[in-house]
Scaffold this active site. Structure first.
Site, PDB file in Angstrom:
ATOM      1  N   CYS B 127       2.971 -45.561 -24.824  1.00 24.07           N
ATOM      2  CA  CYS B 127       2.655 -46.795 -24.287  1.00 24.07           C
ATOM      3  C   CYS B 127       2.577 -46.932 -22.680  1.00 24.07           C
ATOM      4  CB  CYS B 127       3.791 -48.058 -24.852  1.00 24.07           C
ATOM      5  SG  CYS B 127       3.462 -49.651 -24.096  1.00 24.07           S
ATOM      6  N   CYS B 130       3.861 -49.929 -20.974  1.00 25.03           N
ATOM      7  CA  CYS B 130       5.366 -50.025 -20.874  1.00 25.03           C
ATOM      8  C   CYS B 130       5.851 -49.264 -19.907  1.00 25.03           C
ATOM      9  CB  CYS B 130       5.907 -49.718 -22.172  1.00 25.03           C
ATOM     10  SG  CYS B 130       5.137 -50.765 -23.716  1.00 25.03           S
ATOM     11  N   ASP B 131       5.466 -48.009 -19.881  1.00 23.05           N
ATOM     12  CA  ASP B 131       6.245 -46.983 -18.918  1.00 23.05           C
ATOM     13  C   ASP B 131       5.677 -46.484 -17.619  1.00 23.05           C
ATOM     14  OD1 ASP B 131       7.779 -47.199 -21.332  1.00 23.05           O
ATOM     15  OD2 ASP B 131       6.810 -45.139 -22.090  1.00 23.05           O
TER      16      ASP B 131
END
Lengths: 108, 299
Positions: B127, B130-131
């Site tokens: 993801c 997200c990261d």
């Protein structure tokens, strides 16, 4: 009682020096899967409040702690026992995934 | 016993829920613990008709979910582990239903190379949205050639000093607008006709090695090489094609029906061609209307 929030400042005292095992959910506001994990973590915190401490840490506001433990993906949960990491899971594992680790850490 | 159970909660599942609830079928949506589908791992969705300024993927899914609930769909965030479609009523874990709509979508493919599992969460990620912030002033590799790989690469450029996009073929299968943005970006370098052989690192990702033997230093590897249909629990129950997608369209009266009368399917679990939020939503609508008609006709 929902999960407590930790910070860079109190991580040592509240997590690493805690007498109980601690489960920490590393999260951020911008992350979709973290939003799924949040309510599950709150629920587990209530259910297990006598056996282990369950808390969250916002990686955005507390980059030092995330960096120290090499958290490069969120959500990540890390379990600490006597100041040491004992288990870790990256990605939202679902309630069952978290329960499995909690039981393992508690030796149930 | 329920009239209708919907398994899954991406655009197909929630749209089916909206239509079925409005048809007074009182649907139960078994949304799964990781609910909301693939759009939960995205940022702004620019091609959803009706939002000209774009809408955030997780926000769009929250809206769809609440819209289904508003009309009376019940939603339980549980994973389904076992189904029995051999006799009606159908059994889905502890629940019974006269009709079922499967919208379980697809899950990310992994590369299956050494180092991948070991370094997951320590530089290997699925993801990027997200990261990406963990890659401030760092180097990131993205593997893949579709829209997801392009979005991931662009998301990473907001933080990383260098992004390498590793593409198996000699072109991108992404939409032209996304492909152009990636190819024009000064901090994205594309490796064509290249595949990852292994991911190297101890406590965290340090480098990737390609099948041609070349090594590249990197802090992270983001996987966006495609998806596989999430049909494991249906294997012995309904007809799947050789790639695992559910086969529908055998019955002209009910285009979204599977080989089992009363079991319908919609979205990426069926669709190996279009794979868009809007096509999934459209198929979810079709499945709900088909299920409604079928339930009426068996009375």
């Amino acid at each position: 009682m929902p999960a407590v929030h930790f910070s860079d400042q109190d991580f040592e005292a509240k997590v690493l020096k805690n007498k109980l095992p601690v489960m920490v959910d590393f999260f951020a506001e911008w992350c979709g899967p973290c939003k799924l994990a949040g309510p599950v973590v709150d629920k587990l915190a209530e259910e297990y409040k006598d056996k282990l401490v369950i808390g969250k840490i916002d990686v955005d506001a507390n980059q030092a702690t995330a960096g120290k433990f090499g958290v490069m993906s969120i959500p990540t949960v890390i379990f600490f026992k006597d100041g040491k990491e004992v288990e870790r899971m990256s990605g939202f594992g679902g309630e069952e995934g978290y329960l499995k680790l909690i039981k393992k850490v508690l030796g149930e | 016993m329920r009239k209708l159970i919907i398994i899954g909660s991406g655009p197909a599942g929630y749209t089916a829920g909206i239509y079925a609830a409005r048809a007074k079928l009182e649907p139960l949506i078994l949304a799964g613990e990781i609910h909301g589908g693939q759009l939960m791992n995205t940022t702004v969705v620019e091609n959803w008709p009706g939002s000209k300024t774009g809408i955030m993927g997780p926000e769009l899914m929250r809206e769809m979910r609440e819209q289904a609930q508003k009309f009376g769909a019940e939603i339980i965030d549980k994973n389904v582990v076992k189904v029995d479609f051999s006799k009606r009523s159908f059994t889905i874990d502890d629940y019974q239903a006269e009709a079922v709509i499967i919208t379980t979508g697809a899950s990310s493919l992994m590369l299956g190379v050494p180092g991948e599992k070991e370094l997951l969460g320590r530089g290997v990620a699925t993801c990027a949205v997200c990261d990406a912030p963990f890659y401030k002033e760092k180097i990131a590799v993205v593997a893949g050639g579709g829209d997801a790989a392009c979005e991931d690469s662009l998301a990473l450029t907001k933080f990383a000093k260098q992004v390498y996009l590793v593409v198996r073929r000699d072109s991108l299968r992404a939409s032209k607008i996304m492909a152009e943005r990636v190819m024009k970006h000064p901090r994205i370098k594309i490796f064509w006709n290249t595949q990852v052989k292994q991911i190297l690192g101890g406590q965290k990702v340090e480098a990737v090695e390609f099948t041609n033997g070349e090594k590249l230093t990197t802090d992270g590897v983001f996987l966006a090489i495609g998806h596989q249909p999430a049909t494991g629990i249906f294997k012995s129950q309904i007809d799947l094609d050789f790639k695992g997608y559910i086969i529908t369209g055998l019955n002209k009266d009910y285009p979204t029906m599977t080989g089992v009368a009363g079991v319908f399917a919609a979205g990426d679990v069926v669709d190996h061609r279009y794979k868009q939020a809007i096509t999934a939503a459209g198929m979810g609508c079709m499945a709900a209307l088909d299920a409604e008609k079928w339930l009426e006709n068996i009375k």
